[in-house]
Design a protein around this motif. Structure first.
Motif, PDB file in Angstrom:
ATOM      1  N   MET A 248       0.826  -1.198   0.000  1.00  0.00           N
ATOM      2  CA  MET A 248       0.000   0.000   0.000  1.00  0.00           C
ATOM      3  C   MET A 248       0.863   1.252   0.000  1.00  0.00           C
ATOM      4  SD  MET A 248      -3.216  -0.858   2.507  1.00  0.00           S
ATOM      5  CE  MET A 248      -2.217  -1.354   3.906  1.00  0.00           C
ATOM      6  N   ASP A 249       0.359   2.295  -0.648  1.00  0.00           N
ATOM      7  CA  ASP A 249       1.067   3.567  -0.703  1.00  0.00           C
ATOM      8  C   ASP A 249       0.044   4.698  -0.745  1.00  0.00           C
ATOM      9  OD1 ASP A 249       3.290   5.398  -1.013  1.00  0.00           O
ATOM     10  OD2 ASP A 249       2.694   5.576  -3.120  1.00  0.00           O
ATOM     11  N   HIS A 250      -0.178   5.358   0.408  1.00  0.00           N
ATOM     12  CA  HIS A 250      -1.129   6.466   0.499  1.00  0.00           C
ATOM     13  C   HIS A 250      -2.510   6.088  -0.046  1.00  0.00           C
ATOM     14  CE1 HIS A 250       2.771   8.636   0.727  1.00  0.00           C
ATOM     15  NE2 HIS A 250       2.108   9.420   1.550  1.00  0.00           N
ATOM     16  N   GLY A 251      -2.971   4.908   0.287  1.00  0.00           N
ATOM     17  CA  GLY A 251      -4.293   4.482  -0.152  1.00  0.00           C
ATOM     18  C   GLY A 251      -4.309   3.856  -1.524  1.00  0.00           C
ATOM     19  N   ASP A 252      -3.200   3.927  -2.248  1.00  0.00           N
ATOM     20  CA  ASP A 252      -3.065   3.246  -3.533  1.00  0.00           C
ATOM     21  C   ASP A 252      -2.456   1.871  -3.303  1.00  0.00           C
ATOM     22  OD1 ASP A 252      -3.971   5.590  -4.633  1.00  0.00           O
ATOM     23  OD2 ASP A 252      -2.056   6.154  -5.562  1.00  0.00           O
ATOM     24  N   LEU A 253      -2.464   1.055  -4.339  1.00  0.00           N
ATOM     25  CA  LEU A 253      -1.827  -0.256  -4.256  1.00  0.00           C
ATOM     26  C   LEU A 253      -0.775  -0.374  -5.347  1.00  0.00           C
ATOM     27  CD1 LEU A 253      -5.012  -2.433  -3.633  1.00  0.00           C
ATOM     28  CD2 LEU A 253      -3.250  -1.815  -1.965  1.00  0.00           C
ATOM     29  N   ILE A 254       0.423  -0.756  -4.948  1.00  0.00           N
ATOM     30  CA  ILE A 254       1.526  -0.967  -5.880  1.00  0.00           C
ATOM     31  C   ILE A 254       1.713  -2.472  -6.031  1.00  0.00           C
ATOM     32  CG2 ILE A 254       3.898  -0.406  -6.455  1.00  0.00           C
ATOM     33  CD1 ILE A 254       2.099   2.032  -5.985  1.00  0.00           C
ATOM     34  N   VAL A 255       1.646  -2.961  -7.264  1.00  0.00           N
ATOM     35  CA  VAL A 255       1.641  -4.403  -7.505  1.00  0.00           C
ATOM     36  C   VAL A 255       2.826  -4.793  -8.390  1.00  0.00           C
ATOM     37  CG1 VAL A 255       0.276  -6.368  -8.299  1.00  0.00           C
ATOM     38  CG2 VAL A 255      -0.874  -4.326  -7.401  1.00  0.00           C
ATOM     39  N   ASP A 256       3.570  -5.772  -7.941  1.00  0.00           N
ATOM     40  CA  ASP A 256       4.665  -6.339  -8.733  1.00  0.00           C
ATOM     41  C   ASP A 256       4.043  -7.208  -9.828  1.00  0.00           C
ATOM     42  OD1 ASP A 256       6.598  -8.590  -9.452  1.00  0.00           O
ATOM     43  OD2 ASP A 256       7.915  -7.308  -8.252  1.00  0.00           O
ATOM     44  N   LEU A 299      -1.353  -7.064 -16.907  1.00  0.00           N
ATOM     45  CA  LEU A 299      -0.291  -8.009 -17.243  1.00  0.00           C
ATOM     46  C   LEU A 299       0.482  -7.574 -18.484  1.00  0.00           C
ATOM     47  CD1 LEU A 299      -2.145 -11.390 -16.577  1.00  0.00           C
ATOM     48  CD2 LEU A 299      -0.526 -10.181 -15.084  1.00  0.00           C
ATOM     49  N   ARG A 300      -0.156  -6.805 -19.367  1.00  0.00           N
ATOM     50  CA  ARG A 300       0.500  -6.356 -20.595  1.00  0.00           C
ATOM     51  C   ARG A 300       1.144  -4.983 -20.459  1.00  0.00           C
ATOM     52  NH1 ARG A 300      -3.868  -8.144 -25.300  1.00  0.00           N
ATOM     53  NH2 ARG A 300      -3.874 -10.384 -24.809  1.00  0.00           N
ATOM     54  N   GLY A 301       1.014  -4.389 -19.281  1.00  0.00           N
ATOM     55  CA  GLY A 301       1.628  -3.092 -19.062  1.00  0.00           C
ATOM     56  C   GLY A 301       0.894  -1.947 -19.713  1.00  0.00           C
ATOM     57  N   ARG A 302      -0.423  -2.009 -19.737  1.00  0.00           N
ATOM     58  CA  ARG A 302      -1.230  -0.955 -20.361  1.00  0.00           C
ATOM     59  C   ARG A 302      -2.082  -0.250 -19.303  1.00  0.00           C
ATOM     60  NH1 ARG A 302      -3.668  -4.462 -25.468  1.00  0.00           N
ATOM     61  NH2 ARG A 302      -1.652  -4.857 -26.527  1.00  0.00           N
ATOM     62  N   VAL A 309     -11.519   3.052 -10.558  1.00  0.00           N
ATOM     63  CA  VAL A 309     -10.104   2.862 -10.238  1.00  0.00           C
ATOM     64  C   VAL A 309      -9.285   2.972 -11.522  1.00  0.00           C
ATOM     65  CG1 VAL A 309      -8.359   1.267  -9.322  1.00  0.00           C
ATOM     66  CG2 VAL A 309     -10.625   1.391  -8.260  1.00  0.00           C
ATOM     67  N   ARG A 310      -8.136   3.632 -11.418  1.00  0.00           N
ATOM     68  CA  ARG A 310      -7.248   3.773 -12.575  1.00  0.00           C
ATOM     69  C   ARG A 310      -6.008   2.920 -12.398  1.00  0.00           C
ATOM     70  NH1 ARG A 310      -5.550   9.261 -15.833  1.00  0.00           N
ATOM     71  NH2 ARG A 310      -3.975   8.292 -17.181  1.00  0.00           N
ATOM     72  N   LEU A 311      -5.647   2.212 -13.440  1.00  0.00           N
ATOM     73  CA  LEU A 311      -4.427   1.408 -13.467  1.00  0.00           C
ATOM     74  C   LEU A 311      -3.362   2.216 -14.194  1.00  0.00           C
ATOM     75  CD1 LEU A 311      -4.173  -2.345 -14.468  1.00  0.00           C
ATOM     76  CD2 LEU A 311      -2.524  -0.682 -15.307  1.00  0.00           C
ATOM     77  N   ILE A 312      -2.240   2.472 -13.520  1.00  0.00           N
ATOM     78  CA  ILE A 312      -1.124   3.197 -14.121  1.00  0.00           C
ATOM     79  C   ILE A 312       0.022   2.219 -14.297  1.00  0.00           C
ATOM     80  CG2 ILE A 312       0.459   5.149 -13.887  1.00  0.00           C
ATOM     81  CD1 ILE A 312      -1.567   6.387 -11.930  1.00  0.00           C
ATOM     82  N   ALA A 313       0.330   1.911 -15.544  1.00  0.00           N
ATOM     83  CA  ALA A 313       1.326   0.881 -15.842  1.00  0.00           C
ATOM     84  C   ALA A 313       2.737   1.418 -15.655  1.00  0.00           C
ATOM     85  CB  ALA A 313       1.147   0.384 -17.275  1.00  0.00           C
ATOM     86  N   GLY A 314       3.624   0.547 -15.195  1.00  0.00           N
ATOM     87  CA  GLY A 314       5.042   0.867 -15.065  1.00  0.00           C
ATOM     88  C   GLY A 314       5.867  -0.237 -15.671  1.00  0.00           C
ATOM     89  N   THR A 315       7.167  -0.128 -15.575  1.00  0.00           N
ATOM     90  CA  THR A 315       8.045  -1.120 -16.199  1.00  0.00           C
ATOM     91  C   THR A 315       7.934  -2.484 -15.521  1.00  0.00           C
ATOM     92  OG1 THR A 315       9.625   0.650 -16.732  1.00  0.00           O
ATOM     93  CG2 THR A 315      10.418  -1.627 -16.883  1.00  0.00           C
ATOM     94  N   GLN A 317       6.099  -2.816 -12.351  1.00  0.00           N
ATOM     95  CA  GLN A 317       4.948  -2.846 -11.457  1.00  0.00           C
ATOM     96  C   GLN A 317       3.863  -1.921 -11.986  1.00  0.00           C
ATOM     97  OE1 GLN A 317       6.954  -1.619  -7.878  1.00  0.00           O
ATOM     98  NE2 GLN A 317       6.683   0.564  -8.290  1.00  0.00           N
ATOM     99  N   PHE A 318       2.698  -2.040 -11.416  1.00  0.00           N
ATOM    100  CA  PHE A 318       1.617  -1.125 -11.777  1.00  0.00           C
ATOM    101  C   PHE A 318       0.969  -0.589 -10.508  1.00  0.00           C
ATOM    102  CE2 PHE A 318      -0.175  -5.438 -11.938  1.00  0.00           C
ATOM    103  CZ  PHE A 318      -1.330  -5.333 -11.163  1.00  0.00           C
ATOM    104  N   ARG A 319       0.382   0.590 -10.641  1.00  0.00           N
ATOM    105  CA  ARG A 319      -0.271   1.257  -9.514  1.00  0.00           C
ATOM    106  C   ARG A 319      -1.778   1.272  -9.745  1.00  0.00           C
ATOM    107  NH1 ARG A 319       0.641   5.583  -5.593  1.00  0.00           N
ATOM    108  NH2 ARG A 319       2.870   5.475  -6.080  1.00  0.00           N
ATOM    109  N   LEU A 320      -2.528   0.969  -8.697  1.00  0.00           N
ATOM    110  CA  LEU A 320      -3.982   1.076  -8.708  1.00  0.00           C
ATOM    111  C   LEU A 320      -4.347   2.262  -7.828  1.00  0.00           C
ATOM    112  CD1 LEU A 320      -4.942  -2.697  -8.272  1.00  0.00           C
ATOM    113  CD2 LEU A 320      -4.927  -1.371 -10.393  1.00  0.00           C
ATOM    114  N   THR A 321      -4.986   3.266  -8.406  1.00  0.00           N
ATOM    115  CA  THR A 321      -5.323   4.476  -7.683  1.00  0.00           C
ATOM    116  C   THR A 321      -6.759   4.881  -7.993  1.00  0.00           C
ATOM    117  OG1 THR A 321      -4.551   6.729  -7.201  1.00  0.00           O
ATOM    118  CG2 THR A 321      -4.567   6.053  -9.510  1.00  0.00           C
TER     119      THR A 321
END
Length: 419
Positions: A248-256, A299-302, A309-315, A317-321
């Protein structure tokens, strides 16, 4: 008619067992006037008296039938005789749009929760039976529900800060009515119980047709218990996987992303649904194709959005905010809960409001910290304002006011075990 001590003892056992490990200082029972709830009222009145626990009864009058007021008065008279404190709550919120049954059910629980909190009551007993459970199974089967839906109602469930208890979930409807006849206690049959326009009544008729095959409420109940055991195993597996791949990060979720993908599809589905429900503070998570497409995007990084809820893709991990559009117009006084999640801690300034940081809030930030979350996450984050002036943004470390996740709200890992 001769009273059946054995029948009464069994019903008393159900009530005693329901509260054995959670003995309340005071407790309430929801009573409509129908056979099931009248039986629960009578058994609980006897039990509460012997346990020296104050018992309160509550009836919700939806005002949708002319007979409703008479039924509430009937319950009040019975409670007076049983020396049980009774309250009738009136619902006037129906606007004639949407699903009436669902709206009435939600209103009923909301009204009872608010009423009970005012009296310091944390547990409310509901009179659902094994017949209700079986009917629920067939209704959900018709909707092609998964494991969660087919396990039906829980014996204990906490929602809105109230624990809803169903002592009679293993009792048969006919036995409850026989008990009422034994003690010469009348009840009122709701005419809608024979209205085949409702899915529950259709399910009841279907069960009657299946009875010759041996498919009755008892058999369905045992199947549901088996499914519940499967669900519990899945819940624990999802919980353990969440601890491995999520933080968890400030109410968001960071997922590997890699670790998230290592689990079986059912685990990733349950984990994602629970995460979205937690962030959106929703009663239910998304289902079906929309959820599968959202997981595929992760899973595809999109980037993607679903369920507020918004999914923000990263290299890696992804963030759910929280999606900004879902909270753009949501404003609360600083003393109230914002977005059903956030509360200002130790605030005495009555003029402050809490809302999403937004563009205007970001424009007032001179410099963002190097480790600040992405812009979309900042936009939807809770911030404190005095009129148009930004006072505090905890996610950016600005201001002295703390805005914290509500202390009564479980974290996402806990919700995986108690949904």
């Amino acid at each position: 008619m001769t009273e059946s001590p054995a029948r009464q003892a069994i019903l008393r056992h159900f009530v005693t067992s329901a509260f054995a490990h959670h003995k309340p200082s005071r407790v309430a029972v929801a009573v409509s006037g129908g056979g099931d709830s009248m039986a629960l009222l009578c058994v609980m009145a006897e039990w509460a008296k012997s346990e020296k626990i104050p018992l309160f009864a509550v009836t919700v009058n939806h005002g949708l039938r002319d007979e409703a007021a008479h039924e509430a008065a009937f319950v009040a008279e019975t409670c007076q005789r049983l020396q049980v404190n009774h309250t009738t709550l009136d619902w006037t919120g129906w606007q004639g749009e949407g699903n009436l049954q669902d709206a009435a059910r939600r209103a009923r629980y909301d009204l009872m929760a608010e009423w009970s909190k005012g009296l310091g009551i944390s547990q409310i007993a509901l009179a659902h039976t094994c017949d209700d459970q079986a009917e629920t199974f067939f209704m959900r089967l018709a909707r092609a529900s998964g494991i969660d839906g087919l396990t039906g109602m829980q014996r204990r469930r906490t929602d809105q800060g109230i624990t809803w208890v169903r002592p009679f979930l293993m009792a048969a409807r006919d036995d409850l009515r026989s008990y009422l006849r034994d003690i010469h206690q009348p009840w009122i049959d709701d005419p809608t119980n024979d209205d085949e326009r409702f899915d529950r009544i259709k399910a009841r008729r279907a069960m009657e047709a299946l009875a010759p095959l041996g498919v009755d409420a008892d058999v369905v109940g045992r199947v549901m218990d088996h499914l519940a055991q499967v669900r519990t195993a899945l819940d624990y597996a999802s919980h353990d996987h969440a601890l491995e791949c999520m933080r968890m990060d400030h109410g968001d979720l960071i997922v590997d992303r890699r670790r998230f993908a290592e689990a079986a599809p059912e685990i990733t589905r349950r984990l994602m649904s629970s995460a979205l429900r937690w962030i959106a503070s929703a009663d239910y998570g998304p289902r079906g194709l929309a959820l599968q497409e959202f997981i595929s995007s992760a899973l595809r990084g999109r980037d993607a959005t679903l369920h507020g809820v918004r999914l923000i893709a990263g290299t890696e991990q992804f963030r759910l905010t929280r999606e900004y559009d879902a909270v753009r117009d949501t404003t609360s006084a600083a003393v109230d809960l914002w977005d059903n999640r956030w509360r200002v801690k130790n605030n005495e300034n009555q003029s402050l409001v809490i809302r999403a940081l937004g563009e205007d809030g970001l424009a007032q930030v001179a410099e963002r910290p190097p480790n600040a979350p992405p812009r979309p996450a900042l936009m939807s984050s809770p911030a404190l304002f005095d009129g148009p002036t930004l006072v505090a943004s905890p996610i950016l470390g600005l201001g002295s006011h703390e805005i914290v996740l509500d202390v009564g709200k479980d974290d996402v890992f806990t919700t995986l075990l108690c949904h």
